[in-house]
Design an enzyme around this catalytic site. Structure first.
Site, PDB file in Angstrom:
ATOM      1  N   LYS A  26     127.096  65.155  38.144  1.00 37.02           N
ATOM      2  CA  LYS A  26     128.429  65.582  38.264  1.00 37.02           C
ATOM      3  C   LYS A  26     128.235  66.813  37.285  1.00 37.02           C
ATOM      4  O   LYS A  26     128.914  67.612  36.746  1.00 37.02           O
ATOM      5  CB  LYS A  26     129.152  64.625  37.549  1.00 37.02           C
ATOM      6  N   ARG A  96     132.668  62.166  29.948  1.00 37.31           N
ATOM      7  CA  ARG A  96     132.515  61.366  30.432  1.00 37.31           C
ATOM      8  C   ARG A  96     131.054  60.878  31.432  1.00 37.31           C
ATOM      9  O   ARG A  96     130.060  62.339  30.812  1.00 37.31           O
ATOM     10  CB  ARG A  96     132.945  62.255  32.191  1.00 37.31           C
ATOM     11  N   GLY A 105     130.197  51.514  38.444  1.00 40.42           N
ATOM     12  CA  GLY A 105     130.095  50.444  36.707  1.00 40.42           C
ATOM     13  C   GLY A 105     129.957  51.068  35.526  1.00 40.42           C
ATOM     14  O   GLY A 105     129.554  50.541  34.723  1.00 40.42           O
ATOM     15  N   MET A 107     130.928  53.988  32.221  1.00 37.55           N
ATOM     16  CA  MET A 107     131.835  54.236  31.674  1.00 37.55           C
ATOM     17  C   MET A 107     133.427  54.633  32.150  1.00 37.55           C
ATOM     18  O   MET A 107     133.390  55.631  32.886  1.00 37.55           O
ATOM     19  CB  MET A 107     131.263  54.326  30.551  1.00 37.55           C
ATOM     20  N   ARG A 352     131.587  67.553  44.450  1.00 39.19           N
ATOM     21  CA  ARG A 352     130.795  66.784  44.923  1.00 39.19           C
ATOM     22  C   ARG A 352     130.642  66.196  46.120  1.00 39.19           C
ATOM     23  O   ARG A 352     131.486  66.990  47.222  1.00 39.19           O
ATOM     24  CB  ARG A 352     130.534  64.633  44.020  1.00 39.19           C
ATOM     25  N   HIS A 468     128.350  38.467  53.506  1.00 37.42           N
ATOM     26  CA  HIS A 468     126.795  38.624  54.471  1.00 37.42           C
ATOM     27  C   HIS A 468     127.367  38.908  55.881  1.00 37.42           C
ATOM     28  O   HIS A 468     126.710  39.678  56.641  1.00 37.42           O
ATOM     29  CB  HIS A 468     126.233  37.714  54.176  1.00 37.42           C
ATOM     30  N   ARG A 574     109.394  43.678  79.196  1.00 39.80           N
ATOM     31  CA  ARG A 574     108.807  41.427  78.587  1.00 39.80           C
ATOM     32  C   ARG A 574     108.864  40.909  80.015  1.00 39.80           C
ATOM     33  O   ARG A 574     109.631  40.220  80.552  1.00 39.80           O
ATOM     34  CB  ARG A 574     109.572  41.328  77.568  1.00 39.80           C
ATOM     35  N   SER A 776     100.014  50.567  73.018  1.00 38.58           N
ATOM     36  CA  SER A 776     101.570  50.484  72.151  1.00 38.58           C
ATOM     37  C   SER A 776     100.940  49.456  71.116  1.00 38.58           C
ATOM     38  O   SER A 776     100.713  48.204  71.585  1.00 38.58           O
ATOM     39  CB  SER A 776     102.503  49.925  73.328  1.00 38.58           C
ATOM     40  N   CYS A 843     106.550  50.318  70.015  1.00 37.87           N
ATOM     41  CA  CYS A 843     107.391  49.014  70.816  1.00 37.87           C
ATOM     42  C   CYS A 843     107.503  47.754  69.814  1.00 37.87           C
ATOM     43  O   CYS A 843     107.163  47.377  69.179  1.00 37.87           O
ATOM     44  CB  CYS A 843     107.094  47.798  71.917  1.00 37.87           C
ATOM     45  N   TYR A 863     105.191  58.036  71.626  1.00 41.90           N
ATOM     46  CA  TYR A 863     106.953  57.911  71.771  1.00 41.90           C
ATOM     47  C   TYR A 863     106.859  56.673  70.837  1.00 41.90           C
ATOM     48  O   TYR A 863     106.236  55.561  70.281  1.00 41.90           O
ATOM     49  CB  TYR A 863     106.719  57.736  72.835  1.00 41.90           C
TER      50      TYR A 863
HETATM   51  P1  ADP Z   1     135.653  59.776  37.850  1.00 43.28           P
HETATM   52  O1  ADP Z   1     134.067  59.893  37.704  1.00 43.28           O
HETATM   53  O2  ADP Z   1     135.716  58.099  37.699  1.00 43.28           O
HETATM   54  O3  ADP Z   1     135.929  60.734  39.379  1.00 43.28           O
HETATM   55  P2  ADP Z   1     135.493  61.584  35.757  1.00 43.28           P
HETATM   56  O4  ADP Z   1     134.887  62.022  35.162  1.00 43.28           O
HETATM   57  O5  ADP Z   1     135.489  62.566  36.665  1.00 43.28           O
HETATM   58  O6  ADP Z   1     135.969  60.207  36.372  1.00 43.28           O
HETATM   59  O7  ADP Z   1     137.300  62.258  35.193  1.00 43.28           O
HETATM   60  C1  ADP Z   1     138.534  61.241  35.554  1.00 43.28           C
HETATM   61  C2  ADP Z   1     139.696  62.907  35.346  1.00 43.28           C
HETATM   62  O8  ADP Z   1     139.492  62.548  33.913  1.00 43.28           O
HETATM   63  C3  ADP Z   1     139.167  63.606  36.454  1.00 43.28           C
HETATM   64  O9  ADP Z   1     139.266  63.170  37.683  1.00 43.28           O
HETATM   65  C4  ADP Z   1     140.220  64.464  35.406  1.00 43.28           C
HETATM   66  O10 ADP Z   1     141.453  64.239  36.429  1.00 43.28           O
HETATM   67  C5  ADP Z   1     140.250  63.782  33.901  1.00 43.28           C
HETATM   68  N1  ADP Z   1     139.510  64.770  33.012  1.00 43.28           N
HETATM   69  C6  ADP Z   1     138.092  64.767  33.109  1.00 43.28           C
HETATM   70  N2  ADP Z   1     137.996  65.807  32.236  1.00 43.28           N
HETATM   71  C7  ADP Z   1     139.302  66.553  31.850  1.00 43.28           C
HETATM   72  C8  ADP Z   1     139.051  67.695  30.769  1.00 43.28           C
HETATM   73  N3  ADP Z   1     137.796  68.343  30.890  1.00 43.28           N
HETATM   74  N4  ADP Z   1     140.710  68.127  30.654  1.00 43.28           N
HETATM   75  C9  ADP Z   1     141.768  67.500  31.826  1.00 43.28           C
HETATM   76  N5  ADP Z   1     141.103  66.399  32.471  1.00 43.28           N
HETATM   77  C10 ADP Z   1     139.766  66.029  32.279  1.00 43.28           C
HETATM   78 MG    MG Z   2     135.696  62.459  38.906  1.00 44.04          MG
END
Ligand code: ADP
Ligand code: MG
Ligand code: MG
Length: 894
Positions: A26, A96, A105, A107, A352, A468, A574, A776, A843, A863
């Protein structure tokens, strides 16, 4: 001094997109977008190195961090024109997380950080909206208390409901400024009550709390489990992104949304996305309100009545469309973006690489190549070989009648009919006899894997899409329906029940793993039609790859499937597999049981015409392409008669007493059949066997040569350990070949070679290569004998080996490049030293595994040979291996 903090914004940035290891994906992309002039709210990224430091120093930060952060905040303040913590004109921040790869997982994001009882007034002043300011404050406390302080979200939801109830309103939007204010005070009181400490007022304290929460979340339980499941190393660490806030919830000229630069499900080159007016953060994904389409086309496609952004906010839509083009031409790939609109001004918050289906991945790669964004070679590299298996399976004939008896989850695509079996062992036994089987289980465990490998389809009555059964089936490319919970399985009586139906072992059913349907009886299937994009990618792959791709096949139908997938020969036939059928197995047993040559010759003379007929079919099907035929390599125990019935049948045919057959069978029973009297050892003891086989091969070849393309048999000697074995057997083969050439006056081109599946053979490769015209590598047995590991007995412990990191992957699925691979390298080198142009191939299961294929490219094998359905995967993987190697060589040259 190491740089700890990287700022971005205002058309500049310290970082770049390639710095994702340091900045997380990010952060790296926020930097990149700033540099290419996209509207990114300014901010900074604390590098992953700080995270690593933090964990290496008992959760202490480097000394310079706090001053670096202060400097970065000053820069944001200058850029935005607000001040962090200022009561009149406060800067608000989002915090973020951001690892190298996106990690569920980690925050959750905290928005509106920097608000307190003083700064909220500044926000009121700036926006002239008390309601907005207190709403933002409330959201901040709610997020921060939950994510950073660990207080259950439920408290706040309860309080929110209570306030609504008190005022007799039902939706959040109707809450007044006063209500929001009440909520703020109640929230804060609750925090104090539950946690025995006040909600932090100091913005810097808030910021440090959030930063530590992000770093702390790197090692929380969820993240640890996720990393383990996805083999992400613990020492990568996460970065923290701190960014100035923009508001999508300041009024009707504000919005927030997500977009894909192309349609992620079809790959079509159209803009695709959703947004919400007057909303913040992840409201779009949260599903509280119904999002609206970005484009008019999207709106009509989804049959929505809500206005599209294109009509509602045409100017903003134009800005967003420009961003789309800029991103695509810069990244040369489909992007997934998050944006916010504040008072008609667009901000991009994230970009992304967009996730996509295989179908769309193919289309996007081909289109981008046509558009001149990427080259053909890049397009080939973009497709994951394992994923194309989804495209290769047959589907049900849409016109055929389907008697659907149950529904489960569409766990792994493909439709298949087969006989019901209830255990892995029965699946294996039936499949070895050439039957199609559907393995039906309540659920599966690692003990069932061999059965899943043999089964054509898998049906479970328990478990979800990530059970599984589902995961393993997808990995193997086996159609699978999981969790069909109306079905009741009765293992004891080998039956299953559903509604009024009773289905017994051996009954035929059909499953459609793409729809999750279970049908009674056989439903006809049709071969998949390949998209234009698939065909073109495969053409590009074929022209890029160096290695040839062959298939492992004994039957005409397998050979044909493989040919349809453009296999360039058979790499392993075989011959013992040709004797499992009822009538043949008797002759085979007779041969094994016989105590003298006469008896064996008699049995062989019954087998010869059958074998010849099989080869005729294969040679026709392969139209002059090489066909590697392995001489008989029967695991004796599989062919010995076991039941009373089998024994008395053999006794009758051979003309022995039942007791004698029994005695002979127990004489032949080995304590370790895998290392017993099999492979070429049998041919050495009983030369009449290779003689018969050579005869059937050359007679078949001569016959086909008369009217079709001249066949090219490559006769392969199994389990050789010495050059003498190869020489002796080769002499027999050459003699028979000469005899038949004389008889028919047709000369067949052929090679005699050796399978390399014993470490001794690999080490003695130079000696053996003096006799053998090709090698082979039989990597299944070579893995067993190198590791001293029996493939059929690994399931009880191989998982704990993987868990403890002793091995990275099951060596029977992905070639052990260090050990087994070393032997392959040694053997190739020694063989080439005496026979420079010796043909080398592999093989065994590994021939269809992309990482093993890339190893084969490195060693310079000619091959790989794999099962028919994996041929396209191997073609693509081999192409990628060649391209990657060549690109690397060019880099070194530069
Ligand atoms: P995730 O990895 O779950 O996508 P993000 O870090 O992208 O989390 O944040 C989730 C959402 O929070 C973003 O899609 C956006 O809508 C909001 N957000 C994050 N940063 C900002 C910001 N600087 N201003 C406004 N909204 C924000
Ligand atoms: Mg996001
Ligand atoms: Mg999220």
């Amino acid at each position: 001094m190491v740089k700890l903090v990287y700022v971005f914004g205002g058309g500049k940035a310290d970082g770049r997109s390639y710095m994702r290891n340091l900045l997380g994906s990010k952060g790296a992309n926020l930097a990149e977008m700033s540099i290419i002039g996209l509207p990114v709210p300014p901010g900074f990224t604390i590098s992953t190195e700080v995270c690593t430091y933090y964990y290496e120093h008992d959760k202490i930060y480097p000394d310079e961090l706090s001053s670096a952060i202060e400097v970065a905040i000053r820069k944001i303040e200058d850029e935005v024109g607000t001040v962090f913590g200022d009561a009149d004109n406060p800067l608000l921040l989002s915090v973020r997380s951001g690892a190298r790869v996106s990690m569920p997982g980690m925050m959750d994001t905290v928005l509106n950080l920097g608000l307190n009882d003083k700064t909220v007034n500044g926000l009121i002043k700036r926006t002239s909206s008390e309601r907005f300011a207190y709403d933002s404050y409330r959201i901040f406390i709610q997020m921060y208390a939950d994510v950073v302080m660990g207080l259950d979200r439920g408290y706040f939801e309860e309080m929110l409901d209570l306030v609504k109830e008190e005022n007799g309103i039902s939706i959040d939007a109707e809450l007044s400024a006063e209500d929001m204010k009440t909520l703020v005070y109640r929230f804060k009181a609750k925090v104090k009550e539950e946690l025995n400490k006040p909600f932090p007022e100091d913005p810097y304290e808030q910021l440090w709390g959030a930063i530590s929460a992000v770093f702390g979340s790197w090692k929380n339980h969820r993240a640890n489990i996720y990393r383990k499941l996805h083999s992400i190393p613990d020492n990568w660490g996460t970065a923290v992104n701190v960014q100035s806030m923009v508001f999508g919830n300041m009024g009707e000229d504000c919005a927030t949304g997500v977009a894909f630069t192309r349609d992620p499900s079809t790959g079509e080159n159209v803009f695709y996305g959703e947004f919400l007016v007057n909303a913040q953060g992840e409201d779009v994904v949260a599903g509280i309100r119904t999002p609206q389409s970005l484009t008019l086309a999207g709106k009509s496609k989804h049959g929505s009545d809500l206005p599209a952004m294109e009509e509602l906010m045409p100017e903003v839509f134009q800005q967003l469309s420009d961003v789309r083009l800029t991103l695509e031409s810069h990244y040369c790939d489909m992007q997934d973006i998050e944006f916010t609109v504040q008072q008609n001004k667009l901000y991009v918050l994230q970009t992304r690489k967009g996730k996509r289906t295989v179908q769309s991945a193919l289309r996007i790669a081909v289109d981008m190549c046509d558009e001149g964004l990427i080259t053909e070679r890049e397009a080939v590299l973009r497709i994951k070989p394992q994923e194309i298996i989804q495209l290769l399976h047959p589907t049900l004939d849409p016109l055929a009648y389907r008697n659907i008896i149950a529904k489960g989850l569409p766990a792994s695509p493909g439709a298949v009919s087969g006989k019901v079996v209830f255990s892995a062992n029965h699946a294996e036994i039936a499949a070895r006899k050439g039957e199609r089987v559907i393995m039906v289980r309540i659920d599966t465990s690692p003990d069932d894997i061999h059965g899943m490998q043999f089964a054509d389809g898998i049906l479970t009555t328990r478990g979800g899409m990530t059970s599984h059964a589902a995961v393993v089936a997808r990995g193997m490319g086996r159609p699978c329906v999981s969790g069909a919970n109306n079905i009741r399985v009765d293992y004891f009586n080998n039956k299953f029940f559903v509604d009024d139906y009773e289905v017994k072992a051996g009954d035929c059913i059909t499953i459609d793993g793409g729809l999750g349907e279970v049908m009674l009886g056989e439903v006809p299937t049709i071969q998949p039609k390949f998209s234009n994009s698939f065909v073109r990618i495969m053409e590009w792959a074929d022209s890029a790859r160096r290695m040839r791709i062959r298939t492992n096949a004994e039957t005409l139908s397998d050979a044909q499937i493989a040919r349809d997938f453009s296999a360039e020969g058979i790499g392993l036939c075989r011959t013992e597999h040709m004797f499992f059928e009822a009538e043949r197995i008797v002759a085979m047993r007779k041969m094994i049981i016989s105590t003298n040559e006469t008896g064996r010759r008699e049995a062989l003379s019954t087998l010869l015409p059958m074998q010849r007929a099989d080869f005729i079919q294969l040679f026709y099907a392969m139209e002059g392409l090489p066909v590697t035929i392995r001489l008989l390599d029967p695991p004796l125990h599989e062919f010995l008669p076991h039941t009373e019935e089998e024994i008395s049948e053999v006794a009758k045919v051979v003309g022995m007493s039942v007791e004698m057959v029994q005695r002979r069978a127990s004489e032949l029973t080995e304590s370790n059949p895998m290392l017993g009297h099999r492979g070429c050892r049998l041919a050495i003891s009983y030369p009449e066997i290779p003689e018969m086989q050579a005869r059937s091969i050359f007679e078949a070849a001569t016959e086909v040569a008369k009217c079709g393309k001249p066949p090219f048999p490559e006769i392969m000697i199994p389990l050789a350990a010495t050059e003498v074995e190869v020489r002796l057997i080769k002499t027999i083969i050459n003699r028979v070949a000469d005899e038949i050439a004389q008889e028919s006056s047709i000369k067949v081109n052929y090679l005699v070679g050796s399978m390399i599946e014993l470490p001794r053979a690999a080490l003695q490769a130079d000696k053996i290569a003096a006799e053998a015209e090709f090698f082979s590598f039989g990597t299944n047995d070579l893995t067993q004998t190198t590791y001293g590991l029996s493939r059929d007995d690994t399931s009880s412990f191989i998982h704990s080996y993987e868990e403890k990191g002793i091995i990275k992957a099951d060596p029977f699925i992905s070639l052990d490049q260090q050990g087994v691979g070393e032997l392959i390298k040694i053997a190739s080198k020694r063989a080439r030293s005496v026979r420079p142009n010796i043909k080398l191939g592999i093989c065994g299961e590994h021939g269809g595994d992309p990482s093993s294929i890339s190893f084969c490219e490195e060693v310079g094998l000619d091959y790989v040979s794999c099962s028919p359905f994996r041929v396209p995967i191997a073609r693509l993987a081999a192409a990628q291996a060649t391209i990657t190697r060549e690109d690397m060589m060019n880099k070194i040259k530069d």
